[in-house]
Design a protein around this motif. Structure first.
Motif: not given
Length: 98
Positions: A68-71, A73-80
């Motif tokens: 459940a936390v994978y998506a 985290r990926v979204e945050f990484a892309r935003w960053f």
């Protein structure tokens, strides 16, 4: 060199090689296990590791990632990454904490 008081040095080239080989063969080895294998004082083992820039550690799992936390985290990484593309110094203004 460590002085044993009896005129001989414990920290010989062979001892250093034995310590480094033990750590190289098994990166997860403890300093106590190295001590048992090489038979030199703990302080010598720690000093050799420190001098070589090595830091003994043991992996300790304290949490696990759930699907459940994978998506997010990926979204945050892309935003960053987008923020870095827009402002190269962006990461210098971010405070990361545990």
């Amino acid at each position: 060199m460590h002085d044993t008081g009896d005129g001989r040095s414990v920290r010989t080239t062979q001892v250093v090689e034995d310590i480094l080989q033990g750590v190289g063969d098994r990166p997860d080895i403890s300093t106590r296990e190295v001590f048992r294998a090489v038979k030199v004082p703990h302080s010598i083992i720690w000093r050799v590791l420190r001098d070589e820039g090595l830091h003994p550690y043991h992996v300790q799992k304290v949490q696990a990632l759930i699907p459940a936390v994978y998506a997010p985290r990926v979204e945050f990484a892309r935003w960053f990454l987008q923020q870095l593309a827009a402002q190269p110094a962006f990461s210098a203004h971010v405070l990361f904490t545990d």
